[in-house]
Design a protein around this motif. Structure first.
Motif, PDB file in Angstrom:
ATOM      1  N   GLU A  73      45.169  81.778 -47.906  1.00 42.67           N
ATOM      2  CA  GLU A  73      44.112  81.265 -47.035  1.00 42.67           C
ATOM      3  C   GLU A  73      42.874  82.117 -47.251  1.00 42.67           C
ATOM      4  N   PHE A  74      41.768  81.479 -47.621  1.00 43.11           N
ATOM      5  CA  PHE A  74      40.572  82.231 -48.009  1.00 43.11           C
ATOM      6  C   PHE A  74      39.363  81.327 -47.830  1.00 43.11           C
ATOM      7  N   PRO A 111      42.499  87.856 -43.809  1.00 46.26           N
ATOM      8  CA  PRO A 111      42.828  87.002 -44.961  1.00 46.26           C
ATOM      9  C   PRO A 111      43.235  87.842 -46.173  1.00 46.26           C
ATOM     10  N   ALA A 112      44.129  87.294 -46.959  1.00 44.80           N
ATOM     11  CA  ALA A 112      44.569  87.981 -48.172  1.00 44.80           C
ATOM     12  C   ALA A 112      43.438  88.031 -49.194  1.00 44.80           C
ATOM     13  N   TYR A 127      37.418  89.466 -51.573  1.00 50.20           N
ATOM     14  CA  TYR A 127      37.882  89.420 -50.191  1.00 50.20           C
ATOM     15  C   TYR A 127      36.800  88.838 -49.277  1.00 50.20           C
ATOM     16  N   CYS A 128      37.258  88.264 -48.160  1.00 53.91           N
ATOM     17  CA  CYS A 128      36.338  87.657 -47.193  1.00 53.91           C
ATOM     18  C   CYS A 128      35.601  88.756 -46.424  1.00 53.91           C
ATOM     19  N   GLY A 129      34.323  88.505 -46.145  1.00 53.44           N
ATOM     20  CA  GLY A 129      33.533  89.470 -45.389  1.00 53.44           C
ATOM     21  C   GLY A 129      32.397  88.794 -44.651  1.00 53.44           C
ATOM     22  N   HIS A 130      31.573  89.611 -44.006  1.00 51.83           N
ATOM     23  CA  HIS A 130      30.412  89.111 -43.274  1.00 51.83           C
ATOM     24  C   HIS A 130      29.217  90.004 -43.573  1.00 51.83           C
ATOM     25  N   LEU A 131      28.046  89.394 -43.606  1.00 52.96           N
ATOM     26  CA  LEU A 131      26.816  90.153 -43.790  1.00 52.96           C
ATOM     27  C   LEU A 131      26.486  90.918 -42.511  1.00 52.96           C
ATOM     28  N   ARG A 132      26.084  92.177 -42.653  1.00 57.14           N
ATOM     29  CA  ARG A 132      25.759  92.985 -41.479  1.00 57.14           C
ATOM     30  C   ARG A 132      24.548  92.439 -40.735  1.00 57.14           C
ATOM     31  N   SER A 133      23.599  91.915 -41.478  1.00 55.21           N
ATOM     32  CA  SER A 133      22.340  91.479 -40.861  1.00 55.21           C
ATOM     33  C   SER A 133      22.512  90.259 -39.977  1.00 55.21           C
ATOM     34  N   SER A 134      23.286  89.284 -40.443  1.00 59.99           N
ATOM     35  CA  SER A 134      23.386  88.017 -39.719  1.00 59.99           C
ATOM     36  C   SER A 134      24.801  87.675 -39.267  1.00 59.99           C
TER      37      SER A 134
END
Length: 349
Positions: free
Chosen positions: A240-241, A257-258, A268-275
């Protein structure tokens, strides 16, 4: 014979080689078998072609490239003129970012270069190439065999990795075995979005729906069996990704998530720090990093008596090169990367 030795009387040697090819007296020599270490500790067999074989192979590849570049699909990226792994990674990032995909199938065809069928490969090439001289040359190289420790052994399957000509027949074989088939499958069978990337025998596909992914996995295994191939059970995973993976797994009380490894990088899944927006990050795969750090340590040991400024400049290049390689997310794509990304996302390149 070395290149330096062959250079003596070069023009006459090339004229003689040209004449032998056209008189059909040219004979392909066995490849010399050597081994290089793989990241997992095993040995990868390579086939080093004789010097004249390399020259003739290069000439044939340059001709066939002009034919097959018209046919090959945009999501087929390995060993093609004007394409490199960085562009493939950029295209993968774009596909995962822009399409509504939630499942990634990371797959590898088991021992493809060792198990590629000579009979099927020649049949596939005959679809586009009618010149019997070219076909005979390709058959000569496929059947030339390998020489290891002075012993010759016959090759009934596969093509030696390391030879100039090997990537092209491999791409032709997978073009018919996989690329044309998966393009039709994506159009006719998939209920949701599907993105596809193939780099030689390494495959990454992403699906909007898990049912599509599971059905595709069953179908592609049946497809490969027809040509004497199979997916590597230890290197093929459905995970799942995607942009909703964090949310869905949290709702089910599951962990992060793997990750998956493609072209030497762990994604790998991540998020932007700004938004806080979803993004795909990548770092060097652990095995690759360990090997590289050992090589850097050995190089520093070799340079320990050099000037500090020289060693510092070398280290600066290593660090800068590393950060340029792993840069992510992509902010600007080249024209080729954009074309690959278009094909990955379902267009026709």
């Amino acid at each position: 014979m070395t290149w330096r030795e062959y250079e003596t009387g070069l023009e006459g040697r090339l004229i003689d080689l040209h004449n032998r090819v056209h008189r059909r007296t040219y004979r392909a020599r066995p490849s010399r078998r050597v081994y290089i270490p793989k990241a997992d500790g095993r040995q990868r067999p390579l086939g080093i072609a004789a010097l004249e074989d390399k020259i003739v192979q290069l000439a044939v590849v340059r001709i066939l490239d002009q034919i097959y570049e018209v046919d090959f699909k945009g999501f087929s990226c390995g060993f093609r003129p004007g394409r490199n792994p960085h562009q493939v990674l950029d295209a993968l990032y774009v596909g995962l970012q822009r399409k509504r995909v939630n499942w990634v199938l990371d797959a590898d065809i088991r021992g493809f270069f060792n198990n590629m069928s000579h009979e099927w490969t020649v049949k596939f090439i005959e679809h586009r190439v009618a010149d019997r001289r070219i076909l005979r040359l390709i058959q000569k190289w496929l059947k030339a065999g390998v020489s290891e420790n002075g012993q010759w052994s016959e090759t009934n399957l596969g093509t030696p990795q390391g030879a100039v000509v090997s990537p092209l027949p491999a791409n032709v074989c997978l073009h018919y075995v996989f690329d044309l088939w998966v393009e039709a499958w994506r159009r006719k069978e998939a209920a949701g979005d599907v993105i596809v990337l193939r780099y030689a025998d390494d495959l990454v596909l992403s699906f909007q729906y898990r049912t599509d992914a599971e059905r595709f996995l069953r179908d592609v295994q049946q497809r490969l069996v027809k040509f004497g191939l199979e997916l590597h059970p230890d290197k093929t995973r459905l995970i799942e990704f995607g942009r909703y993976a964090f949310r869905d797994r949290k709702r089910r009380g599951e962990g992060k998530p793997a990750t998956f490894v493609f072209l030497g990088f762990t994604h790998y899944c991540g998020h932007l720090r700004s938004s806080g927006a979803f993004t795909v990050w990548r770092i060097t795969a652990t095995k690759r990093m360990v090997l590289k750090l050992k090589a850097i340590k050995a190089e520093l040991q070799r340079r320990k008596h050099h000037r500090t400024s020289e060693v510092g400049e070398w280290r600066r290049k290593v660090v800068v090169g590393y950060h340029q390689t792993v840069r992510c997310p992509v902010t600007r794509l080249s024209c080729v990367s954009s074309g690959v990304a278009f094909a990955v996302c379902g267009g026709v390149s």
